[in-house]
Design a protein around this motif. Sequence first.
Motif, PDB file in Angstrom:
ATOM      1  N   TYR A  81      -0.873   7.954   1.305  1.00  0.00           N
ATOM      2  CA  TYR A  81      -0.563   6.988   2.525  1.00  0.00           C
ATOM      3  C   TYR A  81      -0.772   5.596   1.855  1.00  0.00           C
ATOM      4  N   SER A  82      -1.160   5.336   1.558  1.00  0.00           N
ATOM      5  CA  SER A  82      -1.958   3.683   1.167  1.00  0.00           C
ATOM      6  C   SER A  82      -0.723   3.053   0.330  1.00  0.00           C
ATOM      7  N   PHE A  83      -0.358   4.559  -0.275  1.00  0.00           N
ATOM      8  CA  PHE A  83       0.595   4.015  -1.490  1.00  0.00           C
ATOM      9  C   PHE A  83       2.120   3.758  -0.534  1.00  0.00           C
ATOM     10  N   ASN A  84       2.563   5.061   0.280  1.00  0.00           N
ATOM     11  CA  ASN A  84       3.719   4.519   0.716  1.00  0.00           C
ATOM     12  C   ASN A  84       3.834   3.379   1.973  1.00  0.00           C
ATOM     13  N   GLN A  85       2.955   3.021   2.210  1.00  0.00           N
ATOM     14  CA  GLN A  85       2.299   2.005   3.097  1.00  0.00           C
ATOM     15  C   GLN A  85       2.950   0.703   2.264  1.00  0.00           C
ATOM     16  N   LEU A  86       1.617   0.273   0.993  1.00  0.00           N
ATOM     17  CA  LEU A  86       2.552  -0.508  -0.280  1.00  0.00           C
ATOM     18  C   LEU A  86       3.672  -0.671  -0.756  1.00  0.00           C
ATOM     19  N   THR A  87       3.721   0.081  -0.883  1.00  0.00           N
ATOM     20  CA  THR A  87       5.387   0.757  -1.603  1.00  0.00           C
ATOM     21  C   THR A  87       6.490   0.074  -0.366  1.00  0.00           C
ATOM     22  N   LYS A  88       6.121   0.220   1.527  1.00  0.00           N
ATOM     23  CA  LYS A  88       7.403  -0.021   2.173  1.00  0.00           C
ATOM     24  C   LYS A  88       6.968  -1.751   2.787  1.00  0.00           C
ATOM     25  N   GLU A  89       5.948  -2.271   2.350  1.00  0.00           N
ATOM     26  CA  GLU A  89       6.010  -3.636   2.328  1.00  0.00           C
ATOM     27  C   GLU A  89       6.158  -4.061   1.370  1.00  0.00           C
ATOM     28  N   ASN A  90       6.550  -3.617  -0.163  1.00  0.00           N
ATOM     29  CA  ASN A  90       7.037  -4.664  -0.870  1.00  0.00           C
ATOM     30  C   ASN A  90       5.932  -4.786  -2.070  1.00  0.00           C
ATOM     31  N   ARG A  91       4.727  -4.650  -2.345  1.00  0.00           N
ATOM     32  CA  ARG A  91       3.686  -5.244  -2.907  1.00  0.00           C
ATOM     33  C   ARG A  91       3.262  -3.797  -4.058  1.00  0.00           C
ATOM     34  N   VAL A  92       3.797  -2.690  -4.044  1.00  0.00           N
ATOM     35  CA  VAL A  92       4.293  -2.033  -5.131  1.00  0.00           C
ATOM     36  C   VAL A  92       5.641  -1.444  -5.650  1.00  0.00           C
ATOM     37  N   SER A  93       5.652  -1.469  -6.514  1.00  0.00           N
ATOM     38  CA  SER A  93       6.871  -0.701  -6.299  1.00  0.00           C
ATOM     39  C   SER A  93       7.112   0.911  -6.927  1.00  0.00           C
ATOM     40  N   ARG A  94       7.960   1.294  -6.029  1.00  0.00           N
ATOM     41  CA  ARG A  94       7.562   3.146  -6.875  1.00  0.00           C
ATOM     42  C   ARG A  94       8.044   3.540  -7.723  1.00  0.00           C
ATOM     43  N   ASP A  95       9.506   2.846  -8.514  1.00  0.00           N
ATOM     44  CA  ASP A  95       9.521   3.409  -9.743  1.00  0.00           C
ATOM     45  C   ASP A  95       9.206   2.732 -11.137  1.00  0.00           C
ATOM     46  N   ALA A 225      -3.398  -4.133  11.803  1.00  0.00           N
ATOM     47  CA  ALA A 225      -2.930  -3.021  12.662  1.00  0.00           C
ATOM     48  C   ALA A 225      -1.471  -2.705  12.688  1.00  0.00           C
ATOM     49  N   GLY A 226      -1.675  -1.100  13.169  1.00  0.00           N
ATOM     50  CA  GLY A 226      -0.031  -0.477  12.838  1.00  0.00           C
ATOM     51  C   GLY A 226       0.530  -0.607  11.447  1.00  0.00           C
ATOM     52  N   ARG A 227      -0.584  -0.964  10.328  1.00  0.00           N
ATOM     53  CA  ARG A 227      -0.437  -0.696   8.830  1.00  0.00           C
ATOM     54  C   ARG A 227      -1.406  -0.129   8.572  1.00  0.00           C
ATOM     55  N   CYS A 228      -2.930   0.180   9.147  1.00  0.00           N
ATOM     56  CA  CYS A 228      -3.565   0.587   8.183  1.00  0.00           C
ATOM     57  C   CYS A 228      -3.516   2.377   8.976  1.00  0.00           C
ATOM     58  N   THR A 229      -4.388   3.095   7.588  1.00  0.00           N
ATOM     59  CA  THR A 229      -3.838   4.112   7.600  1.00  0.00           C
ATOM     60  C   THR A 229      -4.482   4.963   7.648  1.00  0.00           C
ATOM     61  N   ASP A 230      -5.986   4.359   8.337  1.00  0.00           N
ATOM     62  CA  ASP A 230      -7.357   5.162   8.207  1.00  0.00           C
ATOM     63  C   ASP A 230      -7.877   5.854   7.089  1.00  0.00           C
ATOM     64  N   CYS A 231      -8.137   5.126   6.154  1.00  0.00           N
ATOM     65  CA  CYS A 231      -8.316   5.801   4.857  1.00  0.00           C
ATOM     66  C   CYS A 231      -9.953   5.668   4.733  1.00  0.00           C
ATOM     67  N   GLY A 232     -10.778   4.944   5.498  1.00  0.00           N
ATOM     68  CA  GLY A 232     -11.775   4.990   5.239  1.00  0.00           C
ATOM     69  C   GLY A 232     -12.670   4.576   4.904  1.00  0.00           C
ATOM     70  N   GLU A 233     -11.606   3.286   3.791  1.00  0.00           N
ATOM     71  CA  GLU A 233     -12.380   2.045   2.766  1.00  0.00           C
ATOM     72  C   GLU A 233     -13.556   1.578   3.360  1.00  0.00           C
ATOM     73  N   ALA A 264       0.607   5.500   9.368  1.00  0.00           N
ATOM     74  CA  ALA A 264       1.078   4.301   8.927  1.00  0.00           C
ATOM     75  C   ALA A 264       1.198   5.217   7.676  1.00  0.00           C
ATOM     76  N   GLY A 265       1.953   4.710   6.614  1.00  0.00           N
ATOM     77  CA  GLY A 265       2.093   5.358   5.489  1.00  0.00           C
ATOM     78  C   GLY A 265       2.679   6.963   5.509  1.00  0.00           C
ATOM     79  N   ASP A 266       2.839   7.408   6.377  1.00  0.00           N
ATOM     80  CA  ASP A 266       3.283   8.711   6.166  1.00  0.00           C
ATOM     81  C   ASP A 266       5.174   8.731   5.328  1.00  0.00           C
ATOM     82  N   ASP A 267       5.674   7.563   5.342  1.00  0.00           N
ATOM     83  CA  ASP A 267       6.788   7.266   4.758  1.00  0.00           C
ATOM     84  C   ASP A 267       7.109   5.906   4.738  1.00  0.00           C
ATOM     85  N   ALA A 268       7.716   5.183   3.477  1.00  0.00           N
ATOM     86  CA  ALA A 268       7.879   4.122   3.255  1.00  0.00           C
ATOM     87  C   ALA A 268       8.808   4.076   3.569  1.00  0.00           C
TER      88      ALA A 268
END
Lengths: 292, 342
Positions: A81-95, A225-233, A264-268
């Motif tokens: 979920y966190s990875f998807n969120q980072l992709t959505k925000e263009n901080r990491v590239s899926r490929d 808010a709205g970006r936190c996936t609740d990963c609990g870290e 958040a992070g359900d999809d990218a």
Amino acid sequence: MQERMRIRAKELLTSGAVQRVLGWKKGDFPYNPEPAFFTAEHELDDLVYDRFCAANLSGYMVEANKQDGKTLVFLKPCDTYSFNQLTKENRVSRDKAWIIGVGCEGNAEVDEMQEIGLLERCKVCTKTEHKVFDELIGEDIQTREKEDRFEQVSDVEKMSPDERFGFWQNQLSRCIRCNACRNVCPACNCKKCVFDSGKYDTEQKANVTSFEEQMFHIIRAYHVAGRCTDCGECSRVCPQAIDLHLLNRKMIKDINELYGEFQAGDDAETPGPLTDYDADTDADPSVVYERG
Amino acid sequence: MLKIAKNNLPALFAVIAKSADLYLPIRKGTVNYAPWSEDADVDLDTLKTVKSPKDFFLPQSETLYTAALAGKKIQLEAEPFADTPFVVFGVKGCDVKGIEILDKVYLSDPVDKFYEARRKHGTIVSMACAEPQATCFCKPFSIDAANPAGDVVAWMADGNLYWEAKTEKGKKLTEIVSSMLESAADDIVTAQQKDIRQKIDALPYNSGLPLDRFKAERLIELFDAPQWDSLYQTCLACGTCTFICPTCQCYDIKDFDAGECVKRYRCWDSCMYSDFTLMAHGNPRKTQKERFRQRFMHKLVYYPDKNDGEYSCVGCGRCVNKCPASLNIVKVIKSLGVNADV
């Protein structure tokens, strides 16, 4: 499972499909594996995976993304979920990522080299499915003990304003501003945090009062808010055992109630509820006065 | 040797608190040193407070002076030095050693007057570690958790607190509480000491740490060691290790705009932070690798070089327990200590 992960990682590394592997490395004792990058085949003999591998590796992909070639990263279901969120925000590239989703049996809470139970996040786990992956290894084991992850939030909501203030004062006055919660948070990925900026008075490493850290934590909660996936870290790493996840979960609960269920992070792709605010249909911020 | 029954401790604390500010481990979510009060949840059983007691001598934040406009002139008012006697109770051997390590920095020329005033007014009641824990590694640093330093040393055994004054300050404190203490034989304490030393010998980190490789003559070799390239990589650059460490001693000095005046204060800084060593021209430590390396080189090489070979780690194990990425000084010692001369 660990052996399958090692074999597959070695295959992908030696074939040149990936340039490095991001996983967990054997610690000097079973309880303390550490997140690590592996770049040579023989190093992967130290790759481990068990319930002590709690660290969410997706945040490290922001740095890995700047390196040449692909990075193989092992992600537990909640980490995806966190990875998807980072992709959505263009901080990491899926490929640039080769994602191997790994099954999760829940993570141990550790104190003094002893397993003292299951992490809180695993007791209320709702994320048993990998949301993004190239391949999967291992099975997931349900660790959920409680149906309602918002139970604690509701308890705090039920308090009188004075009680609630006292509750948070007790929690946040313990903060030592080590920034562990911020630095471990995959959503806290600003290149320069406002709390590190010398341009404003926000850079203070000291407090006027013991409760001043509320500002840091409230601003951080609003920003994710709205970006936190609740990963609990955040709660996992807090040295002072502050229930930081409650702040984020309160935001999530409110968003769910006011803007409709959102994870958040359900999809990218899907814009977050606070970034596609619709003045006609969405709740007006003044709703806070009615809700209390 | 003197003693007092454990269930009389609240009364003892009340008497001490009449003559001095009393700080001791108190549970409030986590256990940390805090001011004593009758209703405080005193916890002398928890071995390790989250933060070390260094706060009482080097607070996380303290004002140095205040500057205010008086007409067209700037008026400076120095912050007064500490002048209230205080007692820190229940300090473990590693943490007492931590304070001695700070002494060598803050009490050597030029003497830090703020620190000196606190040291002068503070009395340390240390306590032997009846139940040392898995992350403890004080022994390689020549600390005896069974017989710690301190102004008064205490042992909790057999339902009693055993008490022995070691310094002039300790004797003064003993006089204040003397009516509550009764004399006792040494045998219970001697037995506990033996037990503690045996337990410590059996702990995983207390033997085989390759510390002898960390010497000033190997400075360049250690500095350039290839191991740093991988050791630092997953460091999150938070300040947890530095803020819970009993020997981390670096501070920053800044101005706080308090509206009517400006308060110049100093506060703990962390070499893990990106603005540490930031200067007008930029930062000589450009990446986390340099920052990470600095912390361990300071503790294991630079400080010993200036202080007769004494390391500035006391093996309290707090970083082992708390690092979010499970990195810690033991892993660094093991990694560099073995291959540094290869």
